[in-house]
Design a protein around this motif. Structure first.
Motif, mmCIF file in Angstrom:
data_model
loop_
_atom_site.group_PDB
_atom_site.id
_atom_site.type_symbol
_atom_site.label_atom_id
_atom_site.label_comp_id
_atom_site.label_asym_id
_atom_site.label_seq_id
_atom_site.Cartn_x
_atom_site.Cartn_y
_atom_site.Cartn_z
ATOM 1 N N GLU A 61 -4.442 0.368 -8.721
ATOM 2 C CA GLU A 61 -4.182 -0.281 -8.477
ATOM 3 C C GLU A 61 -3.507 -1.082 -9.449
ATOM 4 O OE1 GLU A 61 -4.770 -5.260 -7.023
ATOM 5 O OE2 GLU A 61 -6.165 -3.515 -6.450
ATOM 6 N N VAL B 85 0.837 -1.475 -0.144
ATOM 7 C CA VAL B 85 0.071 -0.031 0.310
ATOM 8 C C VAL B 85 1.107 1.311 0.051
ATOM 9 C CG1 VAL B 85 -1.453 1.808 1.664
ATOM 10 C CG2 VAL B 85 -2.054 -0.695 1.064
ATOM 11 N N SER B 86 0.237 2.225 -0.729
ATOM 12 C CA SER B 86 1.314 3.954 -0.885
ATOM 13 C C SER B 86 1.177 4.421 -1.262
ATOM 14 C CB SER B 86 2.745 3.306 -2.261
ATOM 15 O OG SER B 86 2.155 3.292 -3.690
ATOM 16 N N THR C 40 1.668 8.265 6.126
ATOM 17 C CA THR C 40 2.510 8.054 5.404
ATOM 18 C C THR C 40 3.163 9.353 4.423
ATOM 19 O OG1 THR C 40 1.646 5.966 5.455
ATOM 20 C CG2 THR C 40 3.310 6.624 3.286
ATOM 21 N N VAL D 88 -7.780 5.833 -6.418
ATOM 22 C CA VAL D 88 -7.021 4.967 -5.358
ATOM 23 C C VAL D 88 -6.410 3.590 -6.838
ATOM 24 C CG1 VAL D 88 -7.086 2.794 -4.723
ATOM 25 C CG2 VAL D 88 -7.702 4.618 -3.656
ATOM 26 N N ASN E 151 0.505 -3.507 -5.671
ATOM 27 C CA ASN E 151 0.136 -2.517 -5.057
ATOM 28 C C ASN E 151 -1.218 -1.605 -4.782
ATOM 29 O OD1 ASN E 151 2.360 -0.978 -3.248
ATOM 30 N ND2 ASN E 151 1.322 0.230 -4.365
ATOM 31 N N THR E 152 -1.206 -1.047 -3.866
ATOM 32 C CA THR E 152 -2.875 0.097 -4.081
ATOM 33 C C THR E 152 -2.064 0.841 -3.362
ATOM 34 O OG1 THR E 152 -3.857 -1.456 -3.405
ATOM 35 C CG2 THR E 152 -4.504 0.448 -3.294
ATOM 36 N N GLU E 153 -2.149 2.350 -4.972
ATOM 37 C CA GLU E 153 -1.029 3.803 -4.229
ATOM 38 C C GLU E 153 -2.135 4.553 -4.304
ATOM 39 O OE1 GLU E 153 1.521 5.318 -7.616
ATOM 40 O OE2 GLU E 153 -0.456 5.390 -8.365
ATOM 41 N N HIS E 154 -2.222 5.440 -3.175
ATOM 42 C CA HIS E 154 -3.351 6.191 -3.161
ATOM 43 C C HIS E 154 -2.409 7.562 -3.207
ATOM 44 C CE1 HIS E 154 -5.750 3.589 -0.677
ATOM 45 N NE2 HIS E 154 -4.678 2.659 -0.496
ATOM 46 N N SER F 160 6.102 3.743 0.800
ATOM 47 C CA SER F 160 5.238 2.388 1.121
ATOM 48 C C SER F 160 4.602 3.123 2.488
ATOM 49 C CB SER F 160 5.313 1.725 0.994
ATOM 50 O OG SER F 160 5.960 0.486 -0.289
ATOM 51 N N GLN F 161 3.428 2.733 2.792
ATOM 52 C CA GLN F 161 2.642 3.042 3.669
ATOM 53 C C GLN F 161 3.835 1.340 4.901
ATOM 54 O OE1 GLN F 161 -1.097 1.612 5.184
ATOM 55 N NE2 GLN F 161 -1.492 3.468 5.814
ATOM 56 N N LEU G 261 -3.137 6.935 6.457
ATOM 57 C CA LEU G 261 -2.341 7.286 4.970
ATOM 58 C C LEU G 261 -1.727 8.847 4.624
ATOM 59 C CD1 LEU G 261 -5.158 5.572 2.799
ATOM 60 C CD2 LEU G 261 -2.867 4.996 2.583
#
Length: 157
Positions: free
Chosen positions: A76, A9-10, A50, A74, A94-97, A40-41, A47
């Motif tokens: 992916e 998760v980033s 981070t 978000v 990876n899941t990116e915010h 990355s978290q 979030l």
């Protein structure tokens, strides 16, 4: 020895000015690869925490002094093969915010030498063309639709 893997998760933080100048950083481990702030978290972080930590680590800026906004985007994506060793063996995505950080003008930054070689401020169109990551390019293009305000989401603080 216990190996600590990155959490998949980033955050991606588009640092920009009201006139849509965008800060880009050149990766030290991949010269020629330009990007916005990413990271990355860590275990137990929100979030927003981070994003604040990564902005400080990569640029020396205190994101709490500026307008940090969660864009509520978000993404992916499949983790590039060359970087998968950082994650647990079964992790491939990876899941990116996405966040925006509005600063008043192209502020001075100090890049983390271990992570980046140099930085540049570019007009959003040039920045979108220069970054290597498709999600990074799309986020920069999204900034243009926001008129440089970068506030279509909730304030991160």
């Amino acid at each position: 020895m216990v190996r600590i893997y990155k959490i998949p998760v980033s955050i991606l933080v588009i640092i920009h000015t009201p006139d849509m100048q965008v800060l880009l950083l050149e990766r030290a481990d991949h010269p020629g690869y330009w990007q916005s702030v990413t990271g990355s978290q860590d275990e137990g972080e929100t979030l927003v925490q981070t994003a604040v930590r990564e902005v400080a680590e990569e640029t020396g800026l205190d994101a709490r002094r500026y307008a940090l906004t969660d864009w509520n985007i978000v993404n992916e994506y499949e983790i590039y093969e060359e970087w998968r060793w950082r994650y647990a063996p079964e992790v491939t995505h990876n899941t990116e915010h996405v966040f925006g950080l509005l600063v008043p003008h192209p502020v001075p930054v100090s890049v983390a030498a271990r992570e980046h070689l140099r930085h540049t401020w570019l007009p959003w169109q040039e920045a979108a063309e220069k970054v290597f990551s498709p999600s990074n390019a799309e986020a920069i293009r999204r900034l243009a639709t926001l008129g440089g305000k970068g506030n279509n989401g909730n304030k991160g603080q």
